[in-house]
Design an enzyme around this catalytic site. Sequence first.
Site, mmCIF file in Angstrom:
data_model
loop_
_atom_site.group_PDB
_atom_site.id
_atom_site.type_symbol
_atom_site.label_atom_id
_atom_site.label_comp_id
_atom_site.label_asym_id
_atom_site.label_seq_id
_atom_site.Cartn_x
_atom_site.Cartn_y
_atom_site.Cartn_z
ATOM 1 N N HIS A 1 12.992 3.816 13.619
ATOM 2 C CA HIS A 1 12.914 2.831 13.368
ATOM 3 C C HIS A 1 14.816 2.565 12.489
ATOM 4 C CE1 HIS A 1 9.271 0.716 11.415
ATOM 5 N NE2 HIS A 1 9.196 2.058 10.952
ATOM 6 N N HIS B 1 8.638 9.109 13.176
ATOM 7 C CA HIS B 1 8.522 7.710 12.529
ATOM 8 C C HIS B 1 9.463 6.855 12.442
ATOM 9 C CE1 HIS B 1 5.459 4.093 12.847
ATOM 10 N NE2 HIS B 1 6.430 4.181 11.223
ATOM 11 N N GLU B 2 9.749 7.249 11.227
ATOM 12 C CA GLU B 2 10.974 6.965 10.295
ATOM 13 C C GLU B 2 12.590 7.089 10.947
ATOM 14 O OE1 GLU B 2 9.920 5.327 7.840
ATOM 15 O OE2 GLU B 2 7.870 6.114 7.893
ATOM 16 N N CYS C 1 1.851 1.172 10.469
ATOM 17 C CA CYS C 1 3.690 0.986 10.245
ATOM 18 C C CYS C 1 3.457 -0.206 9.390
ATOM 19 C CB CYS C 1 4.520 1.097 11.238
ATOM 20 S SG CYS C 1 6.226 0.102 11.204
ATOM 21 N N LEU C 2 3.889 0.235 7.770
ATOM 22 C CA LEU C 2 3.922 -1.161 7.242
ATOM 23 C C LEU C 2 4.775 -2.088 8.206
ATOM 24 C CD1 LEU C 2 5.029 0.502 3.402
ATOM 25 C CD2 LEU C 2 2.772 0.231 4.732
ATOM 26 N N GLN D 1 13.354 -1.434 7.956
ATOM 27 C CA GLN D 1 12.373 -1.835 6.676
ATOM 28 C C GLN D 1 12.208 -2.574 5.383
ATOM 29 O OE1 GLN D 1 9.816 1.040 7.425
ATOM 30 N NE2 GLN D 1 8.090 -0.103 8.152
ATOM 31 N N GLY E 1 6.027 6.550 4.284
ATOM 32 C CA GLY E 1 7.378 6.815 4.398
ATOM 33 C C GLY E 1 7.537 5.499 4.686
#
Length: 160
Positions: free
Chosen positions: A133, A129-130, A87-88, A45, A40
């Site tokens: 953000h 999660h996404e 997380c990225l 991000q 995701g």
Amino acid sequence: MKYPDERLAVECDDIAEITDEIRQLAADMAETMYKEEGIGLAAPQVGEHCRLIVVDVSGPEKREELMTLINPRLDNLEGEVDSEEGCLSVVNYRSKVKRAEKVRLSAKDLNGNDVCIDADGLLAICLQHEIDHLSGTLFIDKISRLKRTMYDNKVKKWLK
């Protein structure tokens, strides 16, 4: 973008019109997500403050279930589950986070069609999660103060 970049903590704006630029952003985000072996990715991000996410929980090995979701919202959150998350944008850190076990997502696709998904399991966790953000929330904002302090101290050492 990587934590502690302050732009990750910004509330995102709704997308009023699905333009070619939005379609290109979505394609670029999917490419980035796959390159980084994620499942995701949210627009903030990659430095864009609009309500856009890409998700593919078949990954990172497979790439069969790409969803591009515009202005996603969650409701009907049910149950509770502990999920191990990374997380990225949060380098070298994973932690357990409490999430809803089941969610209902409403959004638009790239053609402007309404999307409604009842999700559970990994998909429900990834969506939460996404979408967090998009509100300027990282999963590390949901961990204990002690764990967060320990991670923040590591980040400070890396930045020196």
